[in-house]
Design a protein around this motif. Structure first.
Motif, PDB file in Angstrom:
ATOM      1  N   LEU A  79     -19.048  13.873  23.623  1.00 17.17           N
ATOM      2  CA  LEU A  79     -18.587  13.339  24.901  1.00 17.17           C
ATOM      3  C   LEU A  79     -17.233  12.642  24.814  1.00 17.17           C
ATOM      4  CD1 LEU A  79     -21.816  11.853  26.582  1.00 17.17           C
ATOM      5  CD2 LEU A  79     -20.330  13.636  27.526  1.00 17.17           C
ATOM      6  N   ASN A 217     -23.227   8.736  27.821  1.00 16.91           N
ATOM      7  CA  ASN A 217     -22.985   8.199  26.486  1.00 16.91           C
ATOM      8  C   ASN A 217     -24.048   7.171  26.111  1.00 16.91           C
ATOM      9  OD1 ASN A 217     -21.395   7.504  24.089  1.00 16.91           O
ATOM     10  ND2 ASN A 217     -20.836   5.645  25.211  1.00 16.91           N
ATOM     11  N   SER A 220     -27.579   8.912  25.647  1.00 19.18           N
ATOM     12  CA  SER A 220     -27.786   9.635  24.381  1.00 19.18           C
ATOM     13  C   SER A 220     -28.083   8.663  23.244  1.00 19.18           C
ATOM     14  CB  SER A 220     -26.568  10.503  24.042  1.00 19.18           C
ATOM     15  OG  SER A 220     -25.477   9.729  23.598  1.00 19.18           O
ATOM     16  N   GLN A 295     -25.989  14.789  23.267  1.00 24.57           N
ATOM     17  CA  GLN A 295     -24.764  14.846  24.059  1.00 24.57           C
ATOM     18  C   GLN A 295     -24.351  16.283  24.359  1.00 24.57           C
ATOM     19  OE1 GLN A 295     -21.453  12.407  22.941  1.00 24.57           O
ATOM     20  NE2 GLN A 295     -22.620  10.507  23.165  1.00 24.57           N
ATOM     21  N   GLU A 298     -26.322  17.259  27.229  1.00 24.38           N
ATOM     22  CA  GLU A 298     -25.823  16.593  28.435  1.00 24.38           C
ATOM     23  C   GLU A 298     -24.576  17.289  28.972  1.00 24.38           C
ATOM     24  OE1 GLU A 298     -27.199  11.946  27.656  1.00 24.38           O
ATOM     25  OE2 GLU A 298     -25.275  12.646  26.872  1.00 24.38           O
TER      26      GLU A 298
END
Length: 325
Positions: A79, A217, A220, A295, A298
């Motif tokens: 990320l 962020n 995770s 992440q 995501e």
């Protein structure tokens, strides 16, 4: 941050007397705030050196783009490319500062904020990789314990402004400094919405919204801690610490009971043991792998929204480059 990259905070109007107001324009530093604990005993970082009036701050004390020491060396989370990093924040901040100065000058006020970049955070972005899983650098642990390497120094005192300057700067007026229901004017000239700060934020593009990135962020990090392999590694770390005489279950709060403005001998001993046990149990590697995997998922699930976030940041930086000539 919802992320107005700068979050000006004003003194409580109830504590103000007379027409002179202490103006505390506080940048979000750490800019990019941590998704979780950055390690107990963490203090404000020391200032970098500023050259000349309103000059550029040295980069000597700025955080590395990628951790270059300790157990986090070379680690970058998926990320992070979507996050505003500290150099980018400073760039946008300085453009906004100049625009604020220009705006205030239109109303006859001399207002020059301190240059950005003099008081860097410990981490380059919101991932906070240098302390994401607790303290991870053996050299720093042996010297500073759970404290940061640069703990001394305070920003300069905030500028003093009159009530009139405050109104033009913020677009607020009155004893309660509330948002006005009608447009404010100063000597017949209309004040922009949000004052000169608001105008500068809109023109500079520094109101880059990082809300989604920061939420993902943090998620995770929180979720990775519950993964079986991470729980097992944390348990192994805790058992290692127990053998060294420390009963601690959570590495993220290992230094919470450590107090004092400077590292003590017992604090350093515990911090050294902490990093040693992380290395022995491979806690950082295991946690990072689980964190990064979450992440990546995501990003797959939010790729369109994240692409827009990156585009918005890149557009703001392009505008800043144009403004800088």
């Amino acid at each position: 941050m919802a992320m107005k990259v700068r979050a000006p905070q004003w003194p409580d109007p109830r504590s103000m007397a007379g027409t002179v107001i202490v103006l505390a324009v506080i940048t979000a530093a750490t800019a990019c705030g941590s998704p979780g604990p950055r390690g107990a005993g963490q203090k404000s970082p020391a200032p970098a050196v500023s050259h000349g009036p309103g000059g550029a701050a040295t980069h000597r004390n700025w955080p590395a783009a990628v951790p270059d020491t300790g157990l986090a060396k070379g680690l970058v989370l998926p990320l992070e490319p979507y996050m505003m990093n500290y150099p980018q924040e400073v760039t946008l901040d300085n453009v906004s500062h100049r625009m604020t100065t220009d705006c205030m000058a239109r109303y006859g006020f001399h207002y020059v904020p301190a240059p950005a970049g003099d008081y860097p955070p410990p981490s380059v972005d919101a991932a906070n990789m240098v302390r994401r899983y607790g303290i991870m650098d053996p050299a720093q642990a042996s010297k500073y314990g759970y404290h940061l390497a640069h703990d001394a120094g305070q920003p300069p005192a905030p500028p003093m402004v009159t009530a009139a300057e405050y109104m033009v700067l913020t677009g607020k007026a009155g004893a309660d400094h509330a948002e006005p229901s009608a447009k404010l004017k100063y000597h017949g000239s209309e004040i922009p919405q949000g004052g000169c700060l608001g105008e500068a934020t809109r023109k500079s593009g520094e109101d880059v919204d990082q809300t989604l990135v920061e939420r993902l962020n943090k998620d995770s990090l929180d979720r990775s801690r519950t993964e079986p392999q991470v729980r097992a590694a944390i348990d192994a770390w805790s058992a290692c610490m127990k053998k060294k005489g420390y009963t601690i279950a959570n590495p993220l709060v290992a230094g919470d009971r450590i107090g004092g403005d400077s590292p003590s001998g017992p604090e350093i001993d515990q911090a050294v043991a902490d990093v040693s046990c992380k290395a022995k149990t491979r806690l950082v590697q295991v946690w990072y792998q689980a964190d990064a995997a979450l992440q990546r998922k995501e990003i797959e699930q939010n790729h369109l929204a994240l692409a827009k976030v990156k585009q918005q940041l890149q557009a703001a930086l392009r505008n800043a480059a144009k403004a800088n000539g």
